[in-house]
Design a protein around this motif. Sequence first.
Motif, PDB file in Angstrom:
ATOM      1  N   MET A  91       0.640  -0.991   0.509  1.00 42.80           N
ATOM      2  CA  MET A  91       0.053   0.029  -0.026  1.00 42.80           C
ATOM      3  C   MET A  91       0.883   1.127  -0.217  1.00 42.80           C
ATOM      4  SD  MET A  91      -2.271  -1.815   2.781  1.00 42.80           S
ATOM      5  CE  MET A  91      -0.593  -3.119   3.057  1.00 42.80           C
ATOM      6  N   LEU A  92       0.659   2.158  -0.815  1.00 41.17           N
ATOM      7  CA  LEU A  92       1.171   3.644  -0.626  1.00 41.17           C
ATOM      8  C   LEU A  92       0.073   4.623  -0.412  1.00 41.17           C
ATOM      9  CD1 LEU A  92       2.400   3.358  -4.588  1.00 41.17           C
ATOM     10  CD2 LEU A  92       3.716   2.665  -2.696  1.00 41.17           C
ATOM     11  N   ILE A  93       0.440   5.035   0.770  1.00 42.41           N
ATOM     12  CA  ILE A  93      -0.292   6.130   1.263  1.00 42.41           C
ATOM     13  C   ILE A  93      -0.210   7.478   0.425  1.00 42.41           C
ATOM     14  CG2 ILE A  93      -1.340   7.204   3.403  1.00 42.41           C
ATOM     15  CD1 ILE A  93       0.456   5.097   5.340  1.00 42.41           C
ATOM     16  N   LEU A  94      -1.421   8.082   0.378  1.00 40.89           N
ATOM     17  CA  LEU A  94      -1.772   9.122  -0.652  1.00 40.89           C
ATOM     18  C   LEU A  94      -2.686   9.828   0.432  1.00 40.89           C
ATOM     19  CD1 LEU A  94      -3.868   7.861  -4.133  1.00 40.89           C
ATOM     20  CD2 LEU A  94      -0.958   7.604  -3.600  1.00 40.89           C
ATOM     21  N   ARG A  95      -3.480  10.059   1.181  1.00 36.48           N
ATOM     22  CA  ARG A  95      -3.769  11.065   2.445  1.00 36.48           C
ATOM     23  C   ARG A  95      -4.213  10.229   4.107  1.00 36.48           C
ATOM     24  NH1 ARG A  95      -6.248  12.185  -2.915  1.00 36.48           N
ATOM     25  NH2 ARG A  95      -7.330  10.453  -2.668  1.00 36.48           N
ATOM     26  N   GLY A  96      -3.765  10.594   4.795  1.00 41.33           N
ATOM     27  CA  GLY A  96      -4.268  10.358   6.142  1.00 41.33           C
ATOM     28  C   GLY A  96      -2.918   9.821   7.117  1.00 41.33           C
ATOM     29  N   THR A  97      -3.471   9.420   7.745  1.00 32.42           N
ATOM     30  CA  THR A  97      -2.544   8.694   8.886  1.00 32.42           C
ATOM     31  C   THR A  97      -2.563   7.200   9.194  1.00 32.42           C
ATOM     32  OG1 THR A  97      -2.403  11.287   9.740  1.00 32.42           O
ATOM     33  CG2 THR A  97      -0.723   9.679  11.106  1.00 32.42           C
ATOM     34  N   ALA A  98      -1.577   5.934   9.755  1.00 34.47           N
ATOM     35  CA  ALA A  98      -1.677   4.946   9.943  1.00 34.47           C
ATOM     36  C   ALA A  98      -0.636   4.649  11.147  1.00 34.47           C
ATOM     37  CB  ALA A  98      -1.326   4.079   8.836  1.00 34.47           C
ATOM     38  N   LYS A  99      -1.624   3.828  11.796  1.00 32.70           N
ATOM     39  CA  LYS A  99      -0.321   3.054  13.002  1.00 32.70           C
ATOM     40  C   LYS A  99       0.602   2.302  13.037  1.00 32.70           C
ATOM     41  CE  LYS A  99      -2.971   3.472  17.141  1.00 32.70           C
ATOM     42  NZ  LYS A  99      -3.347   4.002  18.216  1.00 32.70           N
ATOM     43  N   VAL A 100       1.767   2.138  13.171  1.00 30.51           N
ATOM     44  CA  VAL A 100       2.359   0.773  13.114  1.00 30.51           C
ATOM     45  C   VAL A 100       3.130   0.062  14.164  1.00 30.51           C
ATOM     46  CG1 VAL A 100       4.271  -0.668  11.525  1.00 30.51           C
ATOM     47  CG2 VAL A 100       3.518   1.703  11.067  1.00 30.51           C
ATOM     48  N   GLY A 101       2.291  -0.921  14.533  1.00 30.80           N
ATOM     49  CA  GLY A 101       2.097  -1.748  16.247  1.00 30.80           C
ATOM     50  C   GLY A 101       2.512  -2.942  16.057  1.00 30.80           C
ATOM     51  N   ARG A 102       3.449  -3.326  17.570  1.00 31.08           N
ATOM     52  CA  ARG A 102       3.129  -4.461  17.616  1.00 31.08           C
ATOM     53  C   ARG A 102       2.806  -5.439  18.413  1.00 31.08           C
ATOM     54  NH1 ARG A 102       6.555  -8.830  15.096  1.00 31.08           N
ATOM     55  NH2 ARG A 102       7.359 -10.192  16.432  1.00 31.08           N
ATOM     56  N   THR A 103       1.970  -6.457  18.238  1.00 32.31           N
ATOM     57  CA  THR A 103       2.074  -7.079  19.848  1.00 32.31           C
ATOM     58  C   THR A 103       2.930  -8.084  20.096  1.00 32.31           C
ATOM     59  OG1 THR A 103      -0.392  -6.994  19.408  1.00 32.31           O
ATOM     60  CG2 THR A 103       0.512  -8.774  21.107  1.00 32.31           C
ATOM     61  N   LEU A 104       3.685  -8.248  21.205  1.00 30.65           N
ATOM     62  CA  LEU A 104       4.947  -8.897  21.933  1.00 30.65           C
ATOM     63  C   LEU A 104       4.003 -10.229  21.901  1.00 30.65           C
ATOM     64  CD1 LEU A 104       7.353  -6.182  23.219  1.00 30.65           C
ATOM     65  CD2 LEU A 104       7.054  -7.064  20.989  1.00 30.65           C
ATOM     66  N   SER A 105       5.434 -10.637  22.681  1.00 31.54           N
ATOM     67  CA  SER A 105       5.151 -12.310  23.333  1.00 31.54           C
ATOM     68  C   SER A 105       4.627 -12.604  24.690  1.00 31.54           C
ATOM     69  CB  SER A 105       6.326 -13.071  23.015  1.00 31.54           C
ATOM     70  OG  SER A 105       7.134 -12.683  23.494  1.00 31.54           O
ATOM     71  N   ASP A 106       4.628 -11.678  24.676  1.00 28.34           N
ATOM     72  CA  ASP A 106       3.788 -11.606  26.359  1.00 28.34           C
ATOM     73  C   ASP A 106       2.300 -10.529  26.323  1.00 28.34           C
ATOM     74  OD1 ASP A 106       4.755  -8.585  25.876  1.00 28.34           O
ATOM     75  OD2 ASP A 106       5.543  -8.458  27.622  1.00 28.34           O
ATOM     76  N   GLY A 107       2.108 -10.103  25.320  1.00 31.62           N
ATOM     77  CA  GLY A 107       0.947  -9.600  24.975  1.00 31.62           C
ATOM     78  C   GLY A 107       0.474  -8.346  24.968  1.00 31.62           C
ATOM     79  N   SER A 108       1.872  -7.319  25.703  1.00 34.45           N
ATOM     80  CA  SER A 108       1.977  -6.262  25.398  1.00 34.45           C
ATOM     81  C   SER A 108       1.729  -5.953  23.682  1.00 34.45           C
ATOM     82  CB  SER A 108       3.209  -5.407  26.654  1.00 34.45           C
ATOM     83  OG  SER A 108       4.267  -5.872  25.446  1.00 34.45           O
ATOM     84  N   HIS A 109       1.522  -4.197  24.067  1.00 33.19           N
ATOM     85  CA  HIS A 109       1.067  -3.811  22.245  1.00 33.19           C
ATOM     86  C   HIS A 109       2.686  -2.334  22.473  1.00 33.19           C
ATOM     87  CE1 HIS A 109      -0.420  -3.277  18.946  1.00 33.19           C
ATOM     88  NE2 HIS A 109      -0.138  -1.057  18.537  1.00 33.19           N
ATOM     89  N   THR A 110       2.890  -2.325  21.516  1.00 30.74           N
ATOM     90  CA  THR A 110       4.173  -1.471  21.175  1.00 30.74           C
ATOM     91  C   THR A 110       3.873  -0.203  19.931  1.00 30.74           C
ATOM     92  OG1 THR A 110       6.329  -0.403  21.147  1.00 30.74           O
ATOM     93  CG2 THR A 110       5.750  -2.734  20.170  1.00 30.74           C
ATOM     94  N   VAL A 111       3.773   0.649  20.001  1.00 33.48           N
ATOM     95  CA  VAL A 111       4.214   1.202  18.421  1.00 33.48           C
ATOM     96  C   VAL A 111       5.242   1.843  17.733  1.00 33.48           C
ATOM     97  CG1 VAL A 111       2.642   3.480  17.677  1.00 33.48           C
ATOM     98  CG2 VAL A 111       1.917   2.611  19.108  1.00 33.48           C
ATOM     99  N   LEU A 112       5.384   1.319  17.067  1.00 36.59           N
ATOM    100  CA  LEU A 112       6.815   1.483  16.054  1.00 36.59           C
ATOM    101  C   LEU A 112       6.947   3.029  15.291  1.00 36.59           C
ATOM    102  CD1 LEU A 112       6.853  -1.984  14.282  1.00 36.59           C
ATOM    103  CD2 LEU A 112       7.605  -1.750  16.543  1.00 36.59           C
ATOM    104  N   GLY A 113       5.754   3.255  14.735  1.00 36.09           N
ATOM    105  CA  GLY A 113       5.630   4.913  13.957  1.00 36.09           C
ATOM    106  C   GLY A 113       4.658   4.956  13.781  1.00 36.09           C
ATOM    107  N   LEU A 114       4.748   5.792  12.961  1.00 31.84           N
ATOM    108  CA  LEU A 114       2.856   6.433  12.134  1.00 31.84           C
ATOM    109  C   LEU A 114       3.767   6.470  11.251  1.00 31.84           C
ATOM    110  CD1 LEU A 114       2.281   9.413  14.762  1.00 31.84           C
ATOM    111  CD2 LEU A 114       1.316   7.069  14.477  1.00 31.84           C
ATOM    112  N   CYS A 115       2.590   6.456  10.265  1.00 30.88           N
ATOM    113  CA  CYS A 115       2.777   6.847   8.477  1.00 30.88           C
ATOM    114  C   CYS A 115       1.858   7.813   7.938  1.00 30.88           C
ATOM    115  CB  CYS A 115       2.446   5.160   7.356  1.00 30.88           C
ATOM    116  SG  CYS A 115       3.568   3.653   8.279  1.00 30.88           S
TER     117      CYS A 115
END
Length: 227
Positions: free
Chosen positions: A47-71
Amino acid sequence: MTDATTRGFIGQLAQGDRQALLSEGVEQIFPARSALCAQGEIGTRVMLILRGTAKVGRTLSDGSHTVLGLCGPGDIVGEASAVAGEGSARLAAVIAVDSVTCRVLAASRFRQVLRARPEIYRTLVAVTNDRLRRTADNGVRQAAHPVACRTARMLKELAARYGRPAPQGLLIGLALSQHDLALLVGASRESVVRALSRLRTSGIITTSRRKIIIRDPDGLGRAGEHH
């Protein structure tokens, strides 16, 4: 020109390569809070983003969630699993923060374009390396620098990547909540709110719902210095 043709990965391409890539696939709109792609799924689309904001996140093995960045406009999503080849799983999820418009093409077709236009591949490698460097730098900042300093540096980085002129200064062209910014900075929301308040009081920024305008870039740079 739209933001997408002047910023991010798309903005770094030569005009011919840019036009060739944007002519592929179909345009698709992802509503706010919908998934552009899910962690663990097989990557079949780019996907090539033309408009808008998206959030890149990852769920870790312990169930916690982290945000890696914005696009934002000009950025590419899903390229890692596409380049890795058929059957490769996605390492992270990408969620629309607001309404996101993308140019969507099949991973197999994207690989064909890369083979036909090697400059696109070289640009993709450079963008990926820059993304890894920013992630590493952010990890060092979180370990060594105060929250106020990290917040100012993150805003400076986002302004450099997504800033566009506005009557009051430089508008960060992302739908950016305090919660999302706190996850990027690696601090509590309360600490980041205090840092933003100090920047507002100093006249360096103004804020409204999901919007941040940099009024004093030099002052923001000084606020990001760690003494």
